[in-house]
Design a protein around this motif. Structure first.
Motif, PDB file in Angstrom:
ATOM      1  N   ASN A 160     -95.048-104.639  20.353  1.00 46.91           N
ATOM      2  CA  ASN A 160     -94.607-103.290  20.034  1.00 46.91           C
ATOM      3  C   ASN A 160     -93.297-103.313  19.446  1.00 46.91           C
ATOM      4  N   LYS A 161     -92.638-101.757  19.035  1.00 46.95           N
ATOM      5  CA  LYS A 161     -91.533-101.762  18.417  1.00 46.95           C
ATOM      6  C   LYS A 161     -90.179-102.190  19.127  1.00 46.95           C
ATOM      7  N   GLU A 162     -90.167-102.827  20.540  1.00 42.05           N
ATOM      8  CA  GLU A 162     -89.245-103.134  20.959  1.00 42.05           C
ATOM      9  C   GLU A 162     -89.039-104.796  20.933  1.00 42.05           C
ATOM     10  N   GLU A 197     -94.221-101.714   9.613  1.00 37.10           N
ATOM     11  CA  GLU A 197     -93.439-102.043  10.550  1.00 37.10           C
ATOM     12  C   GLU A 197     -93.806-103.611  10.987  1.00 37.10           C
ATOM     13  N   THR A 208    -101.358-103.911  11.265  1.00 35.90           N
ATOM     14  CA  THR A 208    -100.505-102.956  10.933  1.00 35.90           C
ATOM     15  C   THR A 208    -100.447-102.314   9.500  1.00 35.90           C
TER      16      THR A 208
END
Length: 273
Positions: free
Chosen positions: A182-184, A220, A216
């Motif tokens: 995830n983006k974290e 990102e 994806t």
């Protein structure tokens, strides 16, 4: 076939419980708060170091492994990490598991004041307690292994790591673990070693990178690290072409008489490709 990962995690739970009996979680939180408040051990960004590096090599300090036994039993943490930095490493990975890998937190504590590059605490992290330990001894990043955690546990530990100023290298091994990203997450490591059998296949990095790119749609795309089984500069060159910016290499260097010189020669050959 014996599942080594399950054996390691079972022992890790016992080990952490014993450590908590000796030093409470609350006490460790207090120590970490002091470290954060004083700012005497600022964290270095491993992600930035790899992105900016021409080599991207994360040189690993590892004395033994469950599959190979002792690789370098007398390796000294006050010497080899320094030699790695001088040899051109972008970052360090230091094994802190004692029973299976012959390491300890003392190895990070010893190396930290001697080097200026980021240090990854490589261990089987399943508890906040281990994150606090990592910050207190001076690590800059921690490894979280998808195979050891649920997605929820992984997310919670990632957020806790960030609160402590630590970056996270999420390790995956199969397409089923792509959902952990995830983006974290700061970096994604593809382990070429099966953590159940400890067999190695570098092609796993190429497979997972392609599947991740498809998943994806090229957006990102995380900073990718290939882990384990990299023994030749040609392999590193091909992995870089496939989109990897970090290359975790340990045994290739540690099995030699002079790991720092082995790294230097590896980079020299790689530069000629």
């Amino acid at each position: 076939m014996k599942d080594i990962l399950s054996e390691i995690i079972a022992h890790k739970k016992v080990e952490i419980a014993s450590q908590k009996d000796a030093v409470s979680l609350q006490h460790l939180r207090g120590q970490a708060a002091i470290v954060l408040h004083e700012g005497t051990t600022p964290c270095r960004s491993m992600k930035s170091a790899l992105a900016a590096s021409a080599t991207g090599i994360i040189a690993e300090f590892k004395r033994r492994s469950p599959s190979k036994g002792w690789i370098n039993e007398s390796a000294r943490s006050e010497e080899i990490p320094v030699a790695y930095e001088a040899g051109g490493a972008s970052a360090l990975s230091i094994l802190t598991d004692e029973r299976f890998f012959g390491g300890s937190l003392r190895d990070i504590r010893t190396a930290r004041p001697l080097v200026n590059i980021p240090i990854l605490r490589k261990d089987f992290i399943i508890d906040e307690y281990q994150l606090l330990q990592a910050r207190i001894v001076g690590a800059d990043a921690v490894l979280l292994i998808a195979a050891c955690l649920t997605p929820e546990q992984c997310n919670d530990l990632t957020l806790l790591a960030h609160e402590l100023g630590l970056e996270v290298l999420l390790e995956i091994h199969s397409p089923s673990e792509l959902s952990y990203i995830n983006k974290e997450i700061d970096m994604v490591g593809v382990n070429n070693r099966n953590l159940g059998s400890f067999t190695t296949d570098v092609e796993n990095s190429f497979r997972i990178a392609g599947q991740l790119r498809e998943a994806t749609n090229g957006t990102e795309f995380p900073l990718l690290v290939s882990e384990s089984g990299i023994s030749s500069p040609a392999t590193l060159h091909n992995l870089r072409a496939a989109g990897f910016h970090g290359f975790l290499i340990g045994e290739t260097f540690m099995k030699t008489a002079s790991p720092g010189d082995a790294l230097k020669e590896f980079i020299k050959v790689s530069d000629r490709l």
